[in-house]
Design a protein around this motif. Structure first.
Motif, PDB file in Angstrom:
ATOM      1  N   ARG A  96      -5.822   4.579   3.034  1.00 28.14           N
ATOM      2  CA  ARG A  96      -6.168   3.209   2.681  1.00 28.14           C
ATOM      3  C   ARG A  96      -7.124   3.162   1.505  1.00 28.14           C
ATOM      4  NH1 ARG A  96     -10.645   2.162   7.020  1.00 28.14           N
ATOM      5  NH2 ARG A  96     -12.497   2.445   5.718  1.00 28.14           N
ATOM      6  N   GLN A  97      -7.081   2.044   0.809  1.00 27.62           N
ATOM      7  CA  GLN A  97      -8.087   1.654  -0.165  1.00 27.62           C
ATOM      8  C   GLN A  97      -8.581   0.265   0.229  1.00 27.62           C
ATOM      9  OE1 GLN A  97      -5.630   2.151  -3.754  1.00 27.62           O
ATOM     10  NE2 GLN A  97      -7.255   3.447  -4.577  1.00 27.62           N
ATOM     11  N   VAL A 125      -2.712  -0.013   2.231  1.00 29.21           N
ATOM     12  CA  VAL A 125      -2.426   1.239   2.932  1.00 29.21           C
ATOM     13  C   VAL A 125      -1.098   1.847   2.506  1.00 29.21           C
ATOM     14  CG1 VAL A 125      -3.794   0.526   4.940  1.00 29.21           C
ATOM     15  CG2 VAL A 125      -1.346   0.014   4.878  1.00 29.21           C
ATOM     16  N   TRP A 126      -0.935   3.128   2.848  1.00 30.79           N
ATOM     17  CA  TRP A 126       0.308   3.845   2.640  1.00 30.79           C
ATOM     18  C   TRP A 126       0.300   5.052   3.565  1.00 30.79           C
ATOM     19  CZ3 TRP A 126      -3.847   3.619  -0.535  1.00 30.79           C
ATOM     20  CH2 TRP A 126      -4.459   4.800  -0.938  1.00 30.79           C
ATOM     21  N   THR A 140       1.127   0.271  -2.732  1.00 24.87           N
ATOM     22  CA  THR A 140       0.423   0.152  -1.460  1.00 24.87           C
ATOM     23  C   THR A 140       0.859  -1.131  -0.763  1.00 24.87           C
ATOM     24  OG1 THR A 140      -1.450  -1.047  -2.441  1.00 24.87           O
ATOM     25  CG2 THR A 140      -1.578   1.365  -2.415  1.00 24.87           C
ATOM     26  N   VAL A 141       0.532  -1.238   0.518  1.00 25.07           N
ATOM     27  CA  VAL A 141       0.927  -2.399   1.330  1.00 25.07           C
ATOM     28  C   VAL A 141      -0.326  -3.054   1.886  1.00 25.07           C
ATOM     29  CG1 VAL A 141       2.189  -3.149   3.384  1.00 25.07           C
ATOM     30  CG2 VAL A 141       3.151  -1.357   1.910  1.00 25.07           C
ATOM     31  N   PHE A 184      14.457  -5.312  -2.156  1.00 23.01           N
ATOM     32  CA  PHE A 184      13.147  -5.805  -1.746  1.00 23.01           C
ATOM     33  C   PHE A 184      12.152  -4.652  -1.649  1.00 23.01           C
ATOM     34  CE2 PHE A 184      15.701  -9.354  -0.228  1.00 23.01           C
ATOM     35  CZ  PHE A 184      14.873 -10.452  -0.455  1.00 23.01           C
ATOM     36  N   THR A 185      10.871  -4.991  -1.842  1.00 25.74           N
ATOM     37  CA  THR A 185       9.770  -4.042  -1.685  1.00 25.74           C
ATOM     38  C   THR A 185       8.798  -4.599  -0.661  1.00 25.74           C
ATOM     39  OG1 THR A 185       9.963  -3.318  -3.990  1.00 25.74           O
ATOM     40  CG2 THR A 185       7.890  -2.834  -2.851  1.00 25.74           C
ATOM     41  N   LEU A 186       8.362  -3.772   0.282  1.00 29.41           N
ATOM     42  CA  LEU A 186       7.401  -4.208   1.289  1.00 29.41           C
ATOM     43  C   LEU A 186       6.050  -4.435   0.642  1.00 29.41           C
ATOM     44  CD1 LEU A 186       6.742  -4.724   4.299  1.00 29.41           C
ATOM     45  CD2 LEU A 186       6.185  -2.288   4.479  1.00 29.41           C
ATOM     46  N   ARG A 187       5.457  -5.630   0.891  1.00 31.97           N
ATOM     47  CA  ARG A 187       4.171  -5.984   0.292  1.00 31.97           C
ATOM     48  C   ARG A 187       3.052  -6.120   1.321  1.00 31.97           C
ATOM     49  NH1 ARG A 187       4.516  -4.244  -4.683  1.00 31.97           N
ATOM     50  NH2 ARG A 187       6.148  -5.248  -5.929  1.00 31.97           N
TER      51      ARG A 187
END
Length: 233
Positions: A96-97, A125-126, A140-141, A184-187
């Motif tokens: 995480r950041q 996070v990732w 990142t998400v 699509f990209t998960l956000r």
């Protein structure tokens, strides 16, 4: 931003023709930070780190701040600076950041123009790599802290499959049917209200390459996750 001015065109017979109306200007204007804004933020943030270190050597961010600067036409600029913390393990298999936001007041005294925004710091996070220290990644998400880290890890691992199954639900929603085949990209991952007899639901927010958004409701039951509903903007 483009401003188009179209002159009156004269016909061959010498009669004036009506001018084509110019397109309306963008509702939102954006710009890059000025040198003064950048420099003043650097000074402010360095002093903040020194103060919070309580005499120890301050640990400065690994990355330069990102600026979001925009305004509605005719209104003052809103200048926001965002800073990401160094990547670290948040839980097993999760990096995480933490992103903090700061706002600029051009009318304040020169040494007090920056302050923290009312927005709480956000977690991005990732998935961690086995036996590897967390390092920055391109994508990142956004993670709602109300979601358990174990669920976040599972949803990050399964989001592609969950989206694939959710595409079957797109056809049943008039707002989604035209987006069914888009990439699509998960956000973001957030909790959702209980539904369909399941006490635990999640919302996976996906963004397409055409700036549309699909929200997939995911049901958790006995440790398994299933796409349950979908809504689109």
């Amino acid at each position: 931003m483009r401003a188009l001015t179209i002159a009156l065109l004269l016909s061959a017979a010498g009669h004036a023709m009506a001018a084509k109306p110019a397109p309306a200007p963008p509702r939102i204007e954006q710009r890059a930070p000025t040198e003064e804004e950048r420099n003043s933020f650097d000074i402010y943030f360095h002093q903040k780190m020194v103060t919070e270190s309580h005499g120890a050597r301050p640990v400065m961010p690994l990355f330069a701040p990102a600026f979001d600067i925009e305004r509605q036409r005719g209104k003052p600029w809103q200048v926001i600076a965002r800073v990401d913390s160094a990547p670290r393990h948040s839980a097993v298999d999760l990096c995480r950041q933490i992103r903090s936001s700061f706002i600029y007041d051009a009318k304040a005294p020169k040494d007090s123009r920056w302050s923290e925004t009312a927005q709480e710091p956000t977690w991005h996070v990732w998935l961690a790599q086995p036996n590897t220290i967390c390092s920055a990644v391109q994508h990142t998400v956004l993670m709602d802290q109300a979601v358990r880290p174990e669920d976040v890890v599972a949803l990050l691992r399964q989001h592609g499959e969950l989206l694939s199954r959710a595409r079957l639900l797109f056809a049943g929603n008039s707002h989604c049917i035209r987006q069914r085949a888009l990439p699509f990209t998960l956000r973001a991952i957030a909790p959702a209200a209980p539904a369909a007899g399941a006490p635990v639901m999640f919302s996976l927010v996906f963004e397409s390459d055409r700036d549309t958004v699909a929200r997939v409701a995911v049901r958790r039951h006995r440790g398994e996750y299933a796409a349950w509903n979908v809504d689109c903007d």
